[in-house]
Design a protein around this motif. Structure first.
Motif, mmCIF file in Angstrom:
data_model
loop_
_atom_site.group_PDB
_atom_site.id
_atom_site.type_symbol
_atom_site.label_atom_id
_atom_site.label_comp_id
_atom_site.label_asym_id
_atom_site.label_seq_id
_atom_site.Cartn_x
_atom_site.Cartn_y
_atom_site.Cartn_z
ATOM 1 N N LEU A 1 -18.998 11.554 30.495
ATOM 2 C CA LEU A 1 -19.643 10.317 30.926
ATOM 3 C C LEU A 1 -21.133 10.441 30.637
ATOM 4 O O LEU A 1 -21.859 11.154 31.330
ATOM 5 C CB LEU A 1 -19.399 10.079 32.425
ATOM 6 C CG LEU A 1 -20.008 8.796 33.020
ATOM 7 C CD1 LEU A 1 -19.386 7.558 32.388
ATOM 8 C CD2 LEU A 1 -19.813 8.779 34.535
ATOM 9 N N VAL A 2 -21.593 9.761 29.612
ATOM 10 C CA VAL A 2 -22.992 9.862 29.198
ATOM 11 C C VAL A 2 -23.888 9.050 30.115
ATOM 12 O O VAL A 2 -24.969 9.483 30.491
ATOM 13 C CB VAL A 2 -23.151 9.405 27.737
ATOM 14 C CG1 VAL A 2 -24.610 9.483 27.300
ATOM 15 C CG2 VAL A 2 -22.273 10.249 26.822
ATOM 16 N N PHE B 1 -21.018 4.659 29.558
ATOM 17 C CA PHE B 1 -20.886 5.025 28.155
ATOM 18 C C PHE B 1 -20.150 6.345 28.124
ATOM 19 O O PHE B 1 -20.678 7.385 28.524
ATOM 20 C CB PHE B 1 -22.269 5.143 27.503
ATOM 21 C CG PHE B 1 -22.227 5.440 26.025
ATOM 22 C CD1 PHE B 1 -21.708 4.514 25.129
ATOM 23 C CD2 PHE B 1 -22.707 6.634 25.531
ATOM 24 C CE1 PHE B 1 -21.683 4.785 23.765
ATOM 25 C CE2 PHE B 1 -22.682 6.922 24.169
ATOM 26 C CZ PHE B 1 -22.170 5.988 23.291
ATOM 27 N N THR B 2 -18.901 6.318 27.688
ATOM 28 C CA THR B 2 -18.029 7.484 27.765
ATOM 29 C C THR B 2 -17.609 7.927 26.370
ATOM 30 O O THR B 2 -17.287 7.091 25.521
ATOM 31 C CB THR B 2 -16.768 7.160 28.577
ATOM 32 O OG1 THR B 2 -17.142 6.518 29.785
ATOM 33 C CG2 THR B 2 -15.993 8.418 28.906
ATOM 34 N N LEU B 3 -17.632 9.241 26.157
ATOM 35 C CA LEU B 3 -17.200 9.813 24.885
ATOM 36 C C LEU B 3 -15.988 10.701 25.121
ATOM 37 O O LEU B 3 -15.875 11.359 26.160
ATOM 38 C CB LEU B 3 -18.319 10.638 24.252
ATOM 39 C CG LEU B 3 -19.636 9.925 23.956
ATOM 40 C CD1 LEU B 3 -20.647 10.894 23.360
ATOM 41 C CD2 LEU B 3 -19.425 8.745 23.030
ATOM 42 N N ALA B 4 -15.085 10.722 24.167
ATOM 43 C CA ALA B 4 -13.911 11.598 24.224
ATOM 44 C C ALA B 4 -13.445 11.832 22.801
ATOM 45 O O ALA B 4 -13.742 11.041 21.892
ATOM 46 C CB ALA B 4 -12.797 10.977 25.056
ATOM 47 N N LEU B 5 -12.720 12.929 22.602
ATOM 48 C CA LEU B 5 -12.248 13.258 21.263
ATOM 49 C C LEU B 5 -10.772 13.630 21.317
ATOM 50 O O LEU B 5 -10.391 14.581 22.000
ATOM 51 C CB LEU B 5 -13.065 14.417 20.683
ATOM 52 C CG LEU B 5 -12.878 14.685 19.186
ATOM 53 C CD1 LEU B 5 -13.333 13.479 18.359
ATOM 54 C CD2 LEU B 5 -13.657 15.921 18.763
ATOM 55 N N ASP B 6 -9.966 12.844 20.614
ATOM 56 C CA ASP B 6 -8.549 13.168 20.504
ATOM 57 C C ASP B 6 -8.246 13.564 19.063
ATOM 58 O O ASP B 6 -9.149 13.659 18.221
ATOM 59 C CB ASP B 6 -7.682 11.992 20.956
ATOM 60 C CG ASP B 6 -7.928 10.727 20.133
ATOM 61 O OD1 ASP B 6 -8.738 10.775 19.176
ATOM 62 O OD2 ASP B 6 -7.319 9.688 20.439
ATOM 63 N N ALA B 7 -6.976 13.821 18.751
ATOM 64 C CA ALA B 7 -6.606 14.308 17.424
ATOM 65 C C ALA B 7 -6.949 13.314 16.309
ATOM 66 O O ALA B 7 -7.584 13.704 15.313
ATOM 67 C CB ALA B 7 -5.116 14.652 17.397
#
Length: 572
Positions: A75-76, A83-89
Motif C-alpha cells: 500500500l503506497v 495506491f496499491t501495487l502487487a505482482l502476480d505471474a
C-alpha cells in the motif's frame, strides 16, 4: 486441457530472494524513477544527462520482475488516495519483457535520434510512456489502474506523432481519438465494477471476484472487452495501429507494438475472472481473435513497407492472444492468463527486435541490408513457431489451453499465415538498404552505426532464447517435451506450409495492390476530406500539447483531479 492439469502460478522469486521492504521499494521505484526523470527534465542539467541515463532507467523494473515474490502487495498511499501495487505471474512476465525492451530500445533510440532537434521532447514522452507501462503491470486497485492506463495511452501519442509530418499528425489524431473513446468505455466499466464492493476504490481482484454475480455483469463485460481490445488492436478497432506504426520513429514503433498494446492484454487478464466459465463471452472473444489473426495476415501481405507489414503482424498476433484468453475463459481453464502473458511477452521481445532491425537495414547499404534481413527472417520464423526457436516454446504453451478442436486447428493454421507474412517482411527489409551512407561528412560504406546494431542484436538474442528459460516455470512441462518427434512435426508443418506458399507466390503470384494503412477507414471513406477535418480538430491544440512541460503539467492535473474525486467519494 483441464484446469487441474495446469501448474500453479509462475514464481521466479527463488532466483533472487528479496526482503519485503526491498521488494516493495523495487516496485515503487520501477514506476517512480521514469516519472521523476520526466518531470526532472524541466531542469536543464537533468535534461543534458538524460540520454546517458535512459538505458538504466528500466533496471529496477527488471529486478522487480525477477526478485519480487508473487502475490506481494504494498500500500503506497492510504485511503482516500489509495495506491496499491502487487505482482502476480502474468504481471511479472510482461513487466520483465517490457523492461528488457525498454532498455535495449532506449540505447537504440539515443543513437537513432542523435541529430534530432526534438530528441529532448521525445525522451520525456518516452519516460512517461515507460512509467505508465510499468504501472499497468503493477497496480492492484481500480482507480490506480485507470490512472496508469491513461498515462501509458496518452503519453504514447508523443511517440506516434514525434516526426510532426502531416501523416504523423493525422495518425496521432486518430490514435488520440480512439484512445479517448477507449478511456470512456473503461471508466464506465470501472464505475459499475466498483459499485459492487463496499470500498469506493476496491482492489481489482475483489471487484472481479464479485463480477459473475453482479447485476451489471453484461454491460461491464461488454465495455471491458471493447475498451481493452481497442488497445490490443482487434478488428475492427485495429485501425490506429498500422497508421501510428508507419509514421513513428523506429524505436517508437518498437515500443508501441511491443509494449503499449500489452496494456490491453494486461487489462483483459486483470479484469476478466479466471477459472470461472463464461461460455458466451469466451466464444465471442475467441472468435474475434481468430478473425483478427487471419485478417491481419491478409492485409499485411499487401504492404510495401516493412513497418506497416509488422504493424499488421501485431494485429494478427494480438488476435492469437485474444483467442487463447477467450478459449480459456470459455472453459474456465486455470492457468490460462499466465500462458497468455507468456505468449504476449514472447511477442513483445520478438516484435521489438524486428522493428529495430528495420532501422538497421534502412541505415545500411543494400548489401549490408541483406545481413539485417537474415536476422529479421530468423526472428520472423521464431514468431511463427519454427521448431527449436523460442517462439516454438510459446506456440507449444498456448496449445495447452487450445489443444484441439476447431479453434485449435485455426490457431495452428494461423502459424502458416504468420510465416507467409514474415517472409514478406524479411523481403521488404532486404530491400530497405540505401546508397551513399554518410555520417558527419565521412563515407561509412553503408555500415549502420553500432549504436543501432548492438541494441538490435542484443534484443534479438534475448527474444530467441528467453522463452527457453521460462517455459518450464510457466507450463509445468519440461522443455524436452517440445523437442519430441511428434512436437517437432506438429510445429514444423505449418511453418513449412507458409514457406512453401511464400515461394510459390514469389515465383508466380498475382500482383495485389497495397491496402492503405487504416484499411477499413479508407474503405468507409472515413479518411475523406471531412473525416480528416474532424480528426485534425481533435488535435487542434497539438502544437501546444506536444511541448513536454505542458503535457507534464496536464498529466499532473489529471492525477490531482483523480485524487480529489476519490476524496469526495470517500466523504460521508
Amino acid at each position: 486441457m483441464t484446469g487441474d492439469a495446469l501448474p500453479p502460478p509462475l514464481d521466479l522469486s527463488g532466483l533472487a530472494p528479496a526482503m519485503p521492504v526491498l521488494s516493495e521499494t523495487l516496485m515503487v521505484v520501477a514506476i517512480a524513477l521514469p516519472l521523476a526523470l520526466a518531470f526532472g527534465a524541466l531542469v536543464p542539467a537533468v535534461r543534458r544527462v538524460l540520454p546517458h541515463l535512459l538505458v538504466f532507467v528500466p533496471l529496477p523494473a527488471l529486478i522487480a520482475a525477477l526478485a519480487v515474490p508473487r502475490g506481494l502487495s504494498v500500500l503506497v498511499a492510504p485511503d482516500p488516495f489509495r495506491f496499491t501495487l502487487a505482482l502476480d505471474a502474468p504481471g511479472a512476465l510482461l513487466l520483465g519483457g517490457a523492461a528488457l525492451l525498454w532498455m535495449t530500445a532506449s540505447a537504440y533510440a539515443m543513437a537513432y535520434l542523435r541529430k534530432d532537434p526534438a530528441r529532448p521532447a521525445f525522451i520525456v514522452w518516452w519516460l512517461l510512456t515507460m512509467a505508465g507501462s510499468f504501472a499497468v503491470f503493477l497496480v492492484a486497485d481500480v482507480a490506480s489502474f485507470y490512472l496508469a492506463y491513461a498515462l501509458v495511452s496518452f503519453s504514447a501519442y508523443g511517440l506516434a506523432a514525434h516526426d510532426d509530418t502531416v501523416e504523423a499528425r493525422r495518425a496521432g489524431a486518430l490514435y488520440l481519438a480512439l484512445t479517448v473513446l477507449g478511456e470512456a468505455l473503461l471508466i464506465a466499466a470501472f464505475v459499475m465494477l466498483a459499485s459492487g464492493p463496499a470500498d469506493a476504490n476496491p482492489q481489482i481482484r475483489d471487484a472481479v471476484a464479485l463480477l459473475p454475480a453482479s447485476p451489471w455483469k453484461t454491460p461491464i463485460l461488454l465495455l471491458i472487452l471493447l475498451g481493452f481490445t481497442l488497445k490490443m488492436g482487434l478488428f475492427p478497432l485495429h485501425v490506429w495501429m498500422p497508421l501510428a506504426h508507419s509514421v513513428a520513429p523506429v524505436p517508437g514503433s518498437a515500443a508501441l507494438s511491443g509494449i503499449v498494446v500489452k496494456a490491453g492484454v494486461i487489462g483483459l487478464l486483470r479484469f476478466l475472472p479466471e477459472g470461472v466459465p463464461l461460455p458466451g463471452w469466451g466464444a465471442l472473444l475467441c472468435g474475434a481473435g481468430l478473425f483478427t489473426a487471419y485478417y491481419g495476415v491478409a492485409v499485411g501481405l499487401t504492404q510495401r513497407h516493412p513497418k506497416r507489414a509488422l504493424a499488421y503482424s501485431t494485429v494478427s498476433q494480438m488476435g492469437v492472444v485474444a483467442a487463447v484468453i477467450g478459449a480459456g475463459i470459455m472453459n474456465g481453464t486455470a492457468g490460462t492468463f499466465t500462458i497468455a502473458a507468456f505468449y504476449a511477452a514472447n511477442h513483445m521481445l520478438l516484435k521489438g527486435a524486428m522493428f529495430l532491425m528495420v532501422g538497421v537495414a534502412m541505415a545500411a547499404s543494400p548489401r549490408r541490408a541483406l545481413a539485417a534481413a537474415a536476422v529479421a527472417a530468423l526472428l520472423g520464423l521464431s514468431l511463427a513457431g519454427l521448431p527449436l526457436s523460442g517462439g516454438a516454446m510459446a506456440k507449444y504453451a498456448i496449445k495447452l489451453i487450445v489443444p484441439d478442436g476447431g479453434a485449435g486447428v485455426l490457431l495452428t493454421l494461423s502459424a502458416a499465415g504468420s510465416t507467409l507474412l514474415m517472409a514478406r517482411y524479411a523481403l521488404l527489409v532486404a530491400r530497405s538498404g540505401t546508397e551513399n551512407q554518410k555520417t558527419e561528412g565521412k563515407e561509412m560504406q553503408g555500415r549502420p552505426p553500432r549504436g543501432l546494431v548492438l541494441p538490435a542484436l542484443a534484443l534479438a538474442v534475448l527474444a530467441l532464447f528467453a522463452p527457453f528459460a521460462l517455459f518450464a516455470e510457466v507450463t509445468g512441462v519440461p522443455v524436452s517435451a517440445a523437442f519430441t518427434a511428434a512436437a517437432l512435426v506438429k510445429g514444423f508443418w505449418p511453418v513449412g506450409l507458409g514457406l512453401g506458399v511464400a515461394a510459390l507466390l514469389a515465383w508466380k503470384g498475382p500482383r495485389v495492390p497495397e491496402v492503405p494503412a487504416g484499411d477499413i477507414l479508407h474503405a468507409a471513406g472515413f479518411l475523406s476530406a471531412t473525416g480528416r477535418t474532424i480528426m485534425e480538430g481533435t488535435v487542434a491544440a497539438d502544437a501546444v500539447l506536444r511541448r513536454w512541460p505542458v503535457a507534464a503539467l496536464a498529466l499532473l492535473g489529471v492525477a490531482v483531479s483523480l485524487a480529489a474525486t476519490l476524496t469526495f467519494a470517500a466523504m460521508p
